[in-house]
Design an enzyme around this catalytic site. Structure first.
Site, PDB file in Angstrom:
ATOM      1  N   ASP A  70       0.816  -1.206   0.000  1.00  0.00           N
ATOM      2  CA  ASP A  70       0.000   0.000   0.000  1.00  0.00           C
ATOM      3  C   ASP A  70       0.852   1.259   0.000  1.00  0.00           C
ATOM      4  O   ASP A  70       0.383   2.331  -0.381  1.00  0.00           O
ATOM      5  CB  ASP A  70      -0.931  -0.018   1.219  1.00  0.00           C
ATOM      6  CG  ASP A  70      -1.917   1.127   1.205  1.00  0.00           C
ATOM      7  OD1 ASP A  70      -2.632   1.276   0.192  1.00  0.00           O
ATOM      8  OD2 ASP A  70      -1.982   1.891   2.189  1.00  0.00           O
ATOM      9  N   HIS A  83      -7.278   5.485   3.413  1.00  0.00           N
ATOM     10  CA  HIS A  83      -7.500   6.622   2.525  1.00  0.00           C
ATOM     11  C   HIS A  83      -6.262   6.977   1.711  1.00  0.00           C
ATOM     12  O   HIS A  83      -6.259   7.996   1.020  1.00  0.00           O
ATOM     13  CB  HIS A  83      -7.931   7.843   3.350  1.00  0.00           C
ATOM     14  CG  HIS A  83      -9.156   7.589   4.169  1.00  0.00           C
ATOM     15  ND1 HIS A  83     -10.417   7.501   3.624  1.00  0.00           N
ATOM     16  CD2 HIS A  83      -9.309   7.369   5.503  1.00  0.00           C
ATOM     17  CE1 HIS A  83     -11.305   7.261   4.579  1.00  0.00           C
ATOM     18  NE2 HIS A  83     -10.645   7.167   5.727  1.00  0.00           N
ATOM     19  N   ARG A  84      -5.221   6.152   1.791  1.00  0.00           N
ATOM     20  CA  ARG A  84      -4.023   6.458   1.013  1.00  0.00           C
ATOM     21  C   ARG A  84      -4.322   6.387  -0.480  1.00  0.00           C
ATOM     22  O   ARG A  84      -3.760   7.178  -1.265  1.00  0.00           O
ATOM     23  CB  ARG A  84      -2.886   5.509   1.382  1.00  0.00           C
ATOM     24  CG  ARG A  84      -1.590   5.851   0.672  1.00  0.00           C
ATOM     25  CD  ARG A  84      -0.426   4.966   1.074  1.00  0.00           C
ATOM     26  NE  ARG A  84       0.148   5.379   2.339  1.00  0.00           N
ATOM     27  CZ  ARG A  84       0.152   4.641   3.426  1.00  0.00           C
ATOM     28  NH1 ARG A  84      -0.428   3.450   3.406  1.00  0.00           N
ATOM     29  NH2 ARG A  84       0.706   5.074   4.534  1.00  0.00           N
ATOM     30  N   ALA A  85      -5.191   5.473  -0.891  1.00  0.00           N
ATOM     31  CA  ALA A  85      -5.521   5.342  -2.311  1.00  0.00           C
ATOM     32  C   ALA A  85      -6.128   6.633  -2.844  1.00  0.00           C
ATOM     33  O   ALA A  85      -5.782   7.088  -3.950  1.00  0.00           O
ATOM     34  CB  ALA A  85      -6.473   4.169  -2.517  1.00  0.00           C
ATOM     35  N   VAL A  91      -3.341   9.342  -3.081  1.00  0.00           N
ATOM     36  CA  VAL A  91      -2.406   9.065  -4.168  1.00  0.00           C
ATOM     37  C   VAL A  91      -3.065   9.280  -5.521  1.00  0.00           C
ATOM     38  O   VAL A  91      -2.443   9.806  -6.455  1.00  0.00           O
ATOM     39  CB  VAL A  91      -1.855   7.630  -4.043  1.00  0.00           C
ATOM     40  CG1 VAL A  91      -1.060   7.254  -5.282  1.00  0.00           C
ATOM     41  CG2 VAL A  91      -0.987   7.498  -2.809  1.00  0.00           C
TER      42      VAL A  91
END
Length: 668
Positions: free
Chosen positions: A202, A283-285, A288
């Site tokens: 991730d 919420h990294r997706a 990014v």
């Protein structure tokens, strides 16, 4: 003048790559926006992964750096400079350099990556100084890790932390320092060798899946280009110089446009919806994807991110973050369920065909055991019609908890991720020092500390540090290695009772998946009818294991002795090939036997085979009793466990975490 023993690598032109558009795009976006977050390239061998990464540096413009700075800081940006450059007064002496590309090999140690005490300065001048590692050398450049999935996890953690923060914080050997470490992290891997942990996956902004081309003309073109490059590299590079210049200018233009690209409000909603539909964790997706969409728009020359920009770049952001929806992972399709054959179907069918009705319940346990032994002997000497084999679906797999094992005190070799062990090689992690000398793995820091208190009383003879034999310390290293798990599975007709095989298959598949991630080797032996066979030779392939489990039929008699003897052969062969791997044998059976390989009674023969295994191998055995417990229990699995010197568990302990905990305790 000494000549450098390093030969300059002739780089294959980035623009000359054929058929890997997604790979080129992912790398070029990082050339436009180095703070994008790193890229992971997954694919089979021979798909130009390494060639593309090495060619990326030529797409980046040359940079100005502070002369004499080990981190080649940017003279125009003191806020991101090292402590020495920030404290410098006046103008910098600068020079122009190409973007550094630093390779980190799989064998790299942590002190080489993050940096360590400068022992030369300590010995010559008696000063405590810091020697930058590979992350310092790669500041404002590229770090390339080939086969990143084989790199030690703690080193991958350090790299990803630095890539995210832009800083490398070092606290070791009495040195405390923080220096800039801004770099583009590029990792390549072959999924056949195992995957990264989900937490590490991730952390990469983009992920590109590369495969070999199937089109004949495209494959021919690749061959011709490669042959032309190897025949005359200079001429080939000159032929592609114009295309290289076009890409380089486009990267420069996109870099200038990037700060001015706008993201309309409606695009945020689209990004949130795409990430929610992919069931991406956290919420990294989303974050990014916003950054990648802006970068992609700048690459195309757009001043505003369009819907097409978001949809085009989303697959690279979500490829490694996409998860199955909860309702699909929690529900078993009804079509996969198999009808349950009755308990001991095989034995009852044989008796009915011979005109013998099943016996009534015994009055006591001893009588029942006697009748059971008589039936075993009768079955062994008769040729009854074999029962119909049934293939059961795989049980619902489950996410295996991280198995942490007690440290193994015996020095071992090998690779893996599960068991922590001492190692006598020089590739493990340096954890402490010892005065007991066995190898030439010198612990310089500990040696200096041991010699330091005696310097006043020793004659220096012009030396800053005098070291005597008693001061010398060696490194004690640790590393993680894999284990070998052999599953010996009863596939006779009795395993079909109440769909016990569905549950057993699910547990085995789950452990196989965990073993795949931890670099364990797993094998499986199944016994039924009148023989045993190796269904799965020692392997790490989940796909192959799953195929074997799906196709495993249930039916026939129970040749327990044959299964144990076959398992003994597999363990013996494994220990010859990999004597440093810790084996464990998990036997899933009710302990009954009704087929012998010789003239002896089946059960006695099985017990004798178990005793031979225990005598030959000093390893761990586990017996999981698959017998359905009712008013009466024969306890034959416990008898088998006693012969093996094994721990015995019931069928209920196969569920979800239970079998995992059994194996964890056994390995610990």
């Amino acid at each position: 003048m000494e000549q450098s023993n390093k030969q300059r690598r002739v780089i294959y032109p980035f623009a000359a790559l054929a058929g890997q558009e997604d790979l080129q795009l992912g790398l070029l976006l990082h050339a436009v926006n180095p703070r994008l977050g790193g890229i992971l390239i997954r694919g089979e061998k021979g798909t130009a992964k390494s060639t593309a990464v090495r060619g990326l540096a030529e797409m980046l413009p040359a940079m100005e750096a502070v002369a004499g700075c080990p981190y080649h800081c940017d003279p125009a940006d003191r806020s991101r400079a090292c402590g020495q450059c920030r404290s410098h007064e006046g103008e910098f002496n600068t020079f122009t350099m190409t973007v550094p590309v630093v390779d980190i090999p799989v064998s790299a140690t942590e002190d080489r990556v993050v940096g360590s005490l400068d022992f030369e300065q300590a010995i010559k001048a008696g000063q405590r100084a810091f020697l930058p590692g590979l992350m310092g050398e790669a500041n404002r450049g590229i770090i390339y890790v080939d086969e990143i999935n084989l790199l030690d996890d703690h080193i991958v953690d350090v790299l990803l932390d630095a890539a995210a923060s832009g800083l490398n914080v070092v606290e070791r050997e009495g040195v405390s320092i923080t220096h800039p470490a801004e770099f583009i992290l590029v990792g390549t891997m072959n999924p056949e060798e195992g995957d990264l942990r989900p937490q590490l996956l991730d952390r990469f902004a983009l992920c590109v899946e590369v495969t070999g081309l199937t089109d004949r003309e495209a494959r021919v073109e690749i061959i011709k280009r490669r042959e032309a490059f190897e025949t005359d590299p200079a001429r080939f590079r000159e032929h592609w110089r114009q295309e290289q210049d076009i890409l380089r200018k486009k990267v420069g233009a996109a870099r200038k446009l990037l700060p001015a690209v706008a993201l309309p409000e409606e695009r945020y909603s689209l990004i949130g919806r795409l990430c929610a539909e992919a069931h991406a964790a956290g919420h990294r997706a989303d974050i990014v994807l916003v950054r990648a969409a802006v970068t992609y728009a700048a690459w195309l020359g757009h001043r505003e991110v369009t819907e097409a920009d978001v949809l085009a770049i989303a697959p690279l952001v979500l490829a490694h973050r996409r998860r199955q929806p909860p309702e699909e992972s929690e529900t078993q399709p009804q079509e996969q369920e198999q009808p349950e054959p009755p308990e001991d179907q095989n034995e009852d069918q044989e008796q009915e065909e011979q005109g013998n009705p099943p016996p009534p319940p015994p009055e006591n346990q001893q009588e029942e055991e006697r009748q059971e032994d008589q039936r075993d002997e009768k079955d062994n000497n008769s040729k009854a019609k074999p029962s119909t084999e049934v293939v059961f679906a795989l049980g619902k797999p489950f996410a295996v908890k991280r198995i942490t094992l007690n440290k193994d005190r015996q020095p071992r070799r090998g690779s893996g991720r599960r068991s922590r062990t001492k190692t006598d090689s020089s590739t493990g992690r340096y954890v402490r020092s010892t005065s007991h000398r066995e190898r030439d793995d010198l612990a310089i820091d500990a040696t200096i500390r041991a010699a330091a208190p005696f310097q006043r009383s020793r004659r220096s003879n012009g030396m800053a540090l005098v070291i005597e034999t008693g001061d010398i310390r060696e490194k004690v290293r640790e590393k993680r290695i894999g284990n070998f798990m052999l599953f010996v599975v009863d596939a006779s007709g009795s395993m079909g009772a109440k769909q016990r095989m569905i549950e057993t298959k699910g547990a085995i598949l789950s452990l196989l998946q965990d073993a795949y991630q931890k670099r364990d080797r797993v094998a499986m032996v199944a016994f039924k009818g009148d023989q045993a066979e190796v269904l799965l030779p020692p392997t790490n392939s989940v796909e192959l294991a799953q195929k074997c489990l799906v196709e495993l039929p249930v039916g026939g008699k129970t040749p327990l002795a044959a299964g144990l003897i076959k398992a003994q052969e597999v363990v013996r062969q494994h220990l010859k090939r990999s004597p440093h791997m810790r084996p464990i044998v998990v036997i899933l059976s009710d302990g009954k036997a009704n087929v012998a390989m010789a003239e002896d009674k089946p059960l006695a023969e099985a017990h004798r085979a178990a005793a031979n295994m225990r005598e030959e191998f000093d390893i761990k055995y586990i017996v999981v009793d698959t017998e359905q417990k009712g008013l009466l229990s024969f306890g034959k699995a416990q008898e088998l466990a006693t012969r093996l010197g094994a721990e015995c568990y019931t069928i209920d302990q196969l569920k979800v975490d239970s079998l995992v905990n059994i194996v964890r305790g056994a390995l610990a």
